[in-house]
Write an enzyme that holds these catalytic residues in place. Structure first.
Site, PDB file in Angstrom:
ATOM      1  N   HIS A 307       0.855  -1.184   0.000  1.00 45.08           N
ATOM      2  CA  HIS A 307       0.000   0.000   0.000  1.00 45.08           C
ATOM      3  C   HIS A 307       0.891   1.233   0.000  1.00 45.08           C
ATOM      4  O   HIS A 307       1.919   1.259   0.673  1.00 45.08           O
ATOM      5  CB  HIS A 307      -0.905  -0.003   1.237  1.00 45.08           C
ATOM      6  CG  HIS A 307      -2.055   0.954   1.140  1.00 45.08           C
ATOM      7  ND1 HIS A 307      -1.921   2.304   1.413  1.00 45.08           N
ATOM      8  CD2 HIS A 307      -3.349   0.762   0.802  1.00 45.08           C
ATOM      9  CE1 HIS A 307      -3.094   2.901   1.244  1.00 45.08           C
ATOM     10  NE2 HIS A 307      -3.980   1.992   0.884  1.00 45.08           N
ATOM     11  N   ASP A 364      -7.893  -3.935  -0.840  1.00 46.07           N
ATOM     12  CA  ASP A 364      -8.418  -4.077  -2.198  1.00 46.07           C
ATOM     13  C   ASP A 364      -8.394  -5.532  -2.656  1.00 46.07           C
ATOM     14  O   ASP A 364      -9.295  -5.977  -3.369  1.00 46.07           O
ATOM     15  CB  ASP A 364      -7.602  -3.219  -3.169  1.00 46.07           C
ATOM     16  CG  ASP A 364      -7.672  -1.741  -2.833  1.00 46.07           C
ATOM     17  OD1 ASP A 364      -8.792  -1.241  -2.648  1.00 46.07           O
ATOM     18  OD2 ASP A 364      -6.616  -1.100  -2.727  1.00 46.07           O
TER      19      ASP A 364
END
Length: 428
Positions: A307, A364
């Site tokens: 991330h 995600d």
């Protein structure tokens, strides 16, 4: 720590105030720099080191893997609160009492009817239209059916605008998906909770009784909570800067939806599923693709791992991984795409290369798996993200307007041609 920072430019010194946040974050206030220096500005492409505002909504520490809404940890909220409670918290600053929550939900349901003319707008879109484009257009169109601007100095007017969009937005989300599937556009059931109603509006077959699945309700509730706000990201900053021109709430939200659409932002979970489809089409060899991901000379990019903000494990991923396992276990879905996803997850968590670089599966990755298992088409993934992010966008817009922040107007460093005399067309 000193309450000022000294900046030296061409032999001249300038004192700039230093501000410290409640979590001991430090910021140098440069708002007077240009006027004090006669034109000097800072440059920060992507605004990675620039604080665009002061906010009391969300605290994020990427190095420590901390995410808090209004001081409450994301772990506790996901475990103990439901989505509407979190929405109320983000927007109004405190967790609601039972009476406040009941009224909030009742008022939202009261505003859940959408003008029949909105159906005409949906009918005008081809089936091939991307749901995010449809959702952005419909959200913006709500302005035409609610033309009066919000009086931000009136608590009542502000509250009514908030419950109105929270009531209508899930309908637009559900209708966007039903349009894609060629299903009749229906309303839900006032007797259901907010998340239960979303699922019913999305999935109810016109010739069958809809049955709720508590595991799916729990998973979607958690996903919406985890996506509800995330500090000053691309779409949130877009909502704030659009609203800074005193643009209305609905059109500001529509601008946020458009920003969220990009694959580097809200489209990331869609990119995960597209990657899994590509791996499947190439034979489904996860080890081959993990090797490609480690090869610096290979253009392949492993989506859904690591991330840009969290330098450790994404705290949201820890929570939603449990829900993903529950959904897959309950539904018993046999899907080679999900098998590939589980294979990638296992190898990334055990491979020293990924462990050393903290390239763990992020939110995600898991949200894409859950949506796939639930039967939500890949092009709807970002729409679901928008549904979760809605209260965060509202909270940020409301905060920006109540703080009377000035209109957003970034500067630039010009690197083009200097003055050139004009040449007539015969001289060029």
């Amino acid at each position: 720590m000193s309450d000022t920072a000294t900046l030296e430019i061409n032999g001249n010194s300038y004192e700039l105030p230093v501000k410290i946040g409640t979590e001991n974050e430090v910021a140098i206030d440069v708002k007077t720099l240009r006027s004090a220096t006669g034109g000097v500005i800072t440059i920060d492409p992507g605004y990675k080191n620039t604080g665009s505002c002061e906010s009391a909504i969300t605290f994020l520490d990427g190095e420590k893997g901390i995410l808090r809404y209004r001081g409450y940890s994301i772990e506790e909220l996901a475990e103990k609160a439901d989505f509407l409670e979190v929405a109320y918290l983000l927007i109004f600053g405190e967790l609601p009492t039972k009476e406040e929550l009941d009224k909030f939900h009742s008022d939202i349901k009261h505003h859940s009817v959408v003008s029949e003319d909105i159906k005409k707008i949906i009918d005008a879109f081809p089936v091939s239209a991307h749901p995010m484009g449809v959702l952005s257009s419909l959200t913006s169109a709500l302005t035409a059916f609610n033309p009066s601007s919000v009086d931000v100095n009136s608590d009542e007017a502000m509250y009514n605008a908030i419950v109105r969009i929270l009531g209508k937005f899930p309908v637009l989300v559900a209708w966007t998906m039903r349009k894609k599937h060629g299903l009749p556009l229906e309303y839900g059931d006032d007797n259901l909770g907010y998340v239960e109603n979303v699922l019913k509006m999305m999935f109810k077959s016109p010739n069958k009784e809809y049955e709720q699945n508590p595991i799916l309700i729990n998973a979607l509730d958690k996903l919406l909570i985890l996506h509800a706000d995330h500090e000053q990201n691309c779409s949130t900053s877009t909502v704030r800067i659009t609203g800074s021109s005193h643009a209305g709430l609905f059109v500001s939200l529509a601008s946020g939806i458009s920003a969220l659409w990009g694959p580097l932002h809200g489209g990331a979970n869609q990119a995960v599923l597209e990657m899994l489809e590509a791996i499947k089409a190439d034979g489904g060899d996860t080890k081959k693709y993990m090797a490609k991901a480690k090869d610096k000379n290979d253009p392949f990019r492993l989506m859904g791992f690591g991330h840009r903000v969290y330098k450790n494990f994404d705290p949201r991923a820890k929570i939603i991984k449990v829900a993903a396992d529950e959904v897959l276990g309950d539904l018993g879905v046999e899907d080679p795409i999900l098998d590939i996803a589980k294979g990638l997850e296992k190898e990334a968590l055990e491979d020293q290369y990924f462990v050393d670089r903290k390239l763990y599966p992020n939110v995600d990755f898991y949200s894409g798996i859950i949506y796939r298992a639930m039967g939500i088409p890949v092009e709807m993934f970002t729409v679901m993200f928008a549904l979760g992010r809605l209260p965060g966008w509202i909270a940020q817009w409301r905060e920006m307007r109540l703080r009377k922040e000035p209109i957003g107007r970034p500067r630039q460093l010009y690197v083009g041609e200097t003055y050139r005399p004009f040449k007539t067309i015969n001289e060029r």
